[in-house]
Write an enzyme that holds these catalytic residues in place. Structure first.
Site, mmCIF file in Angstrom:
data_model
loop_
_atom_site.group_PDB
_atom_site.id
_atom_site.type_symbol
_atom_site.label_atom_id
_atom_site.label_comp_id
_atom_site.label_asym_id
_atom_site.label_seq_id
_atom_site.Cartn_x
_atom_site.Cartn_y
_atom_site.Cartn_z
ATOM 1 N N HIS A 62 -29.990 12.738 33.632
ATOM 2 C CA HIS A 62 -30.059 14.182 33.419
ATOM 3 C C HIS A 62 -29.432 14.847 34.544
ATOM 4 O O HIS A 62 -29.258 14.249 35.619
ATOM 5 C CB HIS A 62 -31.478 14.597 33.059
ATOM 6 C CG HIS A 62 -32.452 14.109 33.895
ATOM 7 N ND1 HIS A 62 -33.293 13.198 33.951
ATOM 8 C CD2 HIS A 62 -32.795 14.722 35.429
ATOM 9 C CE1 HIS A 62 -34.114 13.074 34.846
ATOM 10 N NE2 HIS A 62 -33.934 13.871 35.873
HETATM 11 P P1 TYD Z 1 -37.886 12.221 33.225
HETATM 12 O O1 TYD Z 1 -37.662 13.259 34.225
HETATM 13 O O2 TYD Z 1 -36.994 12.156 32.002
HETATM 14 O O3 TYD Z 1 -37.931 10.775 34.171
HETATM 15 P P2 TYD Z 1 -36.565 9.922 34.584
HETATM 16 O O4 TYD Z 1 -35.777 11.063 35.554
HETATM 17 O O5 TYD Z 1 -37.565 9.285 35.545
HETATM 18 O O6 TYD Z 1 -36.048 9.131 33.679
HETATM 19 O O7 TYD Z 1 -39.332 12.352 32.640
HETATM 20 C C1 TYD Z 1 -39.815 11.489 31.736
HETATM 21 C C2 TYD Z 1 -40.933 11.936 30.994
HETATM 22 O O8 TYD Z 1 -41.984 12.244 31.886
HETATM 23 C C3 TYD Z 1 -40.662 13.054 30.347
HETATM 24 O O9 TYD Z 1 -41.249 13.386 29.192
HETATM 25 C C4 TYD Z 1 -41.189 14.344 31.054
HETATM 26 C C5 TYD Z 1 -42.089 13.641 32.088
HETATM 27 N N1 TYD Z 1 -42.426 14.215 33.259
HETATM 28 C C6 TYD Z 1 -43.476 15.336 33.581
HETATM 29 O O10 TYD Z 1 -44.237 15.584 32.568
HETATM 30 N N2 TYD Z 1 -43.626 15.527 34.833
HETATM 31 C C7 TYD Z 1 -42.979 15.132 35.838
HETATM 32 O O11 TYD Z 1 -43.032 15.703 37.045
HETATM 33 C C8 TYD Z 1 -41.785 14.392 35.653
HETATM 34 C C9 TYD Z 1 -40.988 13.798 36.547
HETATM 35 C C10 TYD Z 1 -41.784 14.053 34.153
#
Ligand code: TYD
Length: 147
Positions: A62
């Site tokens: 992302h």
């Molecule tokens: P995401 O940012 O897509 O994770 P990564 O970059 O590690 O792959 O987040 C994964 C899930 O966790 C998504 O459902 C959102 C949640 N999340 C939160 O609720 N709070 C946060 O601070 C973060 C980073 C993620």
């Protein structure tokens, strides 16, 4: 030793870059320090870390509209691929003494975690799903519009 595949800055809004953390070593071990003003250059409002990762997994996939982050290999190592819609680079982070700054409008993928690896992330804003680009095509359209 943290390493980059290129000297080409990736990040049209603010370029990605490796930052050496302040370290305090003595016979007991080491403290590595990141501070808002001196290290990050943004107010650190949120801290999270990736741990207990499944073998072979990738994270990220992302970009963010506004968010600024520092990524730190708190334990083990991993590779971050960054892409601003024009330039790409990859960084191998494998020491707790070095952070990678990643700013707005940079697509990132985190891969090749060592077993037991821990990725510490310091972020400029609280969690906000509206700040994410989850679709690469949407990110590419907007990053090229801003160029
Ligand atoms: P995401 O940012 O897509 O994770 P990564 O970059 O590690 O792959 O987040 C994964 C899930 O966790 C998504 O459902 C959102 C949640 N999340 C939160 O609720 N709070 C946060 O601070 C973060 C980073 C993620």
């Amino acid at each position: 030793m943290a390493a980059s595949t290129t000297e080409t800055p990736v990040g049209r809004v603010k370029p990605s870059r490796l930052i050496d953390l302040e370290q305090h070593k003595d016979e007991r071990g080491c403290i590595s320090v990141a501070e808002s003003q001196w290290t990050a250059g943004f107010p650190i409002r949120r801290v999270y870390f990736l741990h207990d990762l499944t073998d072979g997994t990738s994270r990220g996939g992302h970009a963010h509209r506004e968010l600024e982050q520092l990524f730190i290999a708190a334990h083990g190592g991993f590779t971050i691929h960054v892409d601003d819609g024009h330039q790409r680079a990859e960084y191998r982070l494998d020491t707790p003494g070095t952070a990678l700054y990643v700013g707005p409008m940079v697509w990132r993928d985190l891969r090749d975690f060592t077993p037991g690896g821990v990725c510490l992330v310091l972020a400029s804003h609280h969690y906000d799903e509206a700040d994410y680009y989850r679709e690469y095509e949407d990110f590419l359209r907007d990053s090229r519009r801003h160029a």
